[in-house]
Design a protein around this motif. Sequence first.
Motif, PDB file in Angstrom:
ATOM      1  N   THR A  35      -6.641   6.835  -2.559  1.00  0.00           N
ATOM      2  CA  THR A  35      -7.736   5.885  -2.755  1.00  0.00           C
ATOM      3  C   THR A  35      -7.555   5.122  -4.062  1.00  0.00           C
ATOM      4  O   THR A  35      -7.693   3.892  -4.113  1.00  0.00           O
ATOM      5  CB  THR A  35      -9.081   6.605  -2.748  1.00  0.00           C
ATOM      6  N   MET A  36      -7.242   5.827  -5.129  1.00  0.00           N
ATOM      7  CA  MET A  36      -7.051   5.177  -6.429  1.00  0.00           C
ATOM      8  C   MET A  36      -5.951   4.123  -6.374  1.00  0.00           C
ATOM      9  O   MET A  36      -6.037   3.070  -7.017  1.00  0.00           O
ATOM     10  CB  MET A  36      -6.712   6.231  -7.479  1.00  0.00           C
ATOM     11  N   LEU A  37      -4.911   4.399  -5.576  1.00  0.00           N
ATOM     12  CA  LEU A  37      -3.780   3.478  -5.502  1.00  0.00           C
ATOM     13  C   LEU A  37      -4.088   2.214  -4.708  1.00  0.00           C
ATOM     14  O   LEU A  37      -3.265   1.296  -4.669  1.00  0.00           O
ATOM     15  CB  LEU A  37      -2.574   4.202  -4.890  1.00  0.00           C
ATOM     16  N   ARG A  38      -5.247   2.131  -4.110  1.00  0.00           N
ATOM     17  CA  ARG A  38      -5.655   0.923  -3.400  1.00  0.00           C
ATOM     18  C   ARG A  38      -6.247  -0.134  -4.339  1.00  0.00           C
ATOM     19  O   ARG A  38      -6.532  -1.251  -3.911  1.00  0.00           O
ATOM     20  CB  ARG A  38      -6.658   1.266  -2.299  1.00  0.00           C
ATOM     21  N   VAL A  44     -13.300  -0.515  -4.162  1.00  0.00           N
ATOM     22  CA  VAL A  44     -12.410   0.424  -3.470  1.00  0.00           C
ATOM     23  C   VAL A  44     -13.118   1.762  -3.369  1.00  0.00           C
ATOM     24  O   VAL A  44     -13.607   2.297  -4.367  1.00  0.00           O
ATOM     25  CB  VAL A  44     -11.073   0.580  -4.215  1.00  0.00           C
ATOM     26  N   ALA A  45     -13.201   2.294  -2.158  1.00  0.00           N
ATOM     27  CA  ALA A  45     -13.820   3.600  -1.916  1.00  0.00           C
ATOM     28  C   ALA A  45     -12.989   4.328  -0.877  1.00  0.00           C
ATOM     29  O   ALA A  45     -12.253   3.706  -0.105  1.00  0.00           O
ATOM     30  CB  ALA A  45     -15.262   3.432  -1.428  1.00  0.00           C
ATOM     31  N   PRO A  46     -13.090   5.647  -0.826  1.00  0.00           N
ATOM     32  CA  PRO A  46     -12.244   6.412   0.099  1.00  0.00           C
ATOM     33  C   PRO A  46     -12.529   6.100   1.555  1.00  0.00           C
ATOM     34  O   PRO A  46     -13.668   5.845   1.949  1.00  0.00           O
ATOM     35  CB  PRO A  46     -12.613   7.877  -0.214  1.00  0.00           C
ATOM     36  N   ALA A  79       0.826  -1.205   0.000  1.00  0.00           N
ATOM     37  CA  ALA A  79       0.000   0.000   0.000  1.00  0.00           C
ATOM     38  C   ALA A  79       0.863   1.260   0.000  1.00  0.00           C
ATOM     39  O   ALA A  79       1.987   1.264   0.502  1.00  0.00           O
ATOM     40  CB  ALA A  79      -0.915  -0.003   1.223  1.00  0.00           C
ATOM     41  N   VAL A  80       0.301   2.324  -0.558  1.00  0.00           N
ATOM     42  CA  VAL A  80       0.971   3.623  -0.636  1.00  0.00           C
ATOM     43  C   VAL A  80       0.323   4.555   0.375  1.00  0.00           C
ATOM     44  O   VAL A  80      -0.907   4.620   0.472  1.00  0.00           O
ATOM     45  CB  VAL A  80       0.854   4.216  -2.052  1.00  0.00           C
ATOM     46  N   ASP A  81       1.155   5.295   1.121  1.00  0.00           N
ATOM     47  CA  ASP A  81       0.579   6.229   2.089  1.00  0.00           C
ATOM     48  C   ASP A  81       1.534   7.377   2.350  1.00  0.00           C
ATOM     49  O   ASP A  81       2.754   7.258   2.160  1.00  0.00           O
ATOM     50  CB  ASP A  81       0.252   5.531   3.404  1.00  0.00           C
TER      51      ASP A  81
END
Length: 470
Positions: free
Chosen positions: A154-157, A139-141, A32-34
Amino acid sequence: MISLTFAEVARAVAGDLRPAAGADAETVVSGAVDTDSRLIEPGGVFVAKPGETADGHEFVDAAVERGAVLAIVERPVSADVSQIVVADVVTALADLAREVVGRVRARGDLRIVGITGSNGKTTTKNMLARILEGEGETVAPRASFNNEVGAPLTMLRVTEDTRFLVSEFGASGPGEIARLAGLVEPDLGVVLMVGMAHAGGFGGVEATLRAKSELIHAVRPGGIAVLNADDARVATMAQIAQAREQAVRWFGRGPTADVRAEDVDVDADGTTCTVIVDGARLPLRLRVLGEHHVMNALAALAAATALGVAADVAIARLQTLELAERWRMQPLGSSRVRIINDAYNASPDSMAAALRTLAQIAQPTERTVAVLGAMSELGEFSGEEHDRIGLLAVRLNIRRIVVVGAEARRLFISVISEGSWDGEAVFFATADEAYDYLMSELRDGDRVLVKSSNAAGLRHLGDRLGESFS
């Protein structure tokens, strides 16, 4: 995130790859990206975003300790981790999101929904996600991840198995929705309403209309525009949709909408109504508190059925949603003293809707109490909009009006001027003072609304009251 090599990430973000010992350009990352080092998990990517009070570059080591294998930075840091150096990490985040979503979309079965509007985005997003989860990976925010950082995160999930991406697009100024929605070119664009929220940043409601219209401009040709038939400003966006060869699907309370509601009834446990979906009549019992959430439900149903979900199935799933989001019409306390904590955000429209809900759900023997703070980001319209809410609170016969914070003092003055005096309305500079007053004032049978913009901090007051009367 989908699996990419370090080289592929570097190309996507136009960055300079500097592998750590034991890694090279062909090393694969899929975590995951954060931007928050505290949320990094093993195998993750940390984006070192500079902030107003803290610089993400100072937390790269912390991210590595939590398992980060790659850091996207604006300057090299002395940490034992592979790094990609870019000119601007926020731009890089957007570029990476565009690349990842584009690769998943290329397989052919990812459907993307974008949602915007002055109010109701997060609730509608959660409603639609609840419906779509039964169809496949969705996938949703998280919370209100809808800005230049939250939307790309969110898109990167999305993964190789994701079937639906629901993106929420907020904006503090013109062009922001165009940039964010342009990253993914949604298949469906849902516009809820055009109101006074953030009007100060846009320069007025007509500028807000232009900004919200950016979503329909971003929907891919041949897609679907899901529009509020009851909002005259939103309805004008049909012209944009038609020019881009998009189908238009209407939702609303009026008779012309494709998805509409009749016989709406509100009580302290939720809202019941009859929903008409393309001519079929179906009962709906919403457990989310507030009549205004009927419109959000109609928008979610219009989008879901446009994506091929059967109306009865969509309604059954929607009825399982108990809470839109924390601090959004959140019931707390007990049957003795009910607290409604709706202090995550506030605009003139949402403030008015919350006050009307408070008046609707109280029985004749129950006392209504409104604890109100300031509405932010209204600019030159702030004074008159706070006046309007003060007048509405009095005219709805709210029995106790507690105004908190210097920024909301004009609301208190408006209440007094309208004729609420002799202790019916009180003002406190701080939430602590208001809490002490309410603990001595509230009694069995009270129904209490706590409502303000996030900046006013009254959501924490609502939590304290809810715990005290639980």
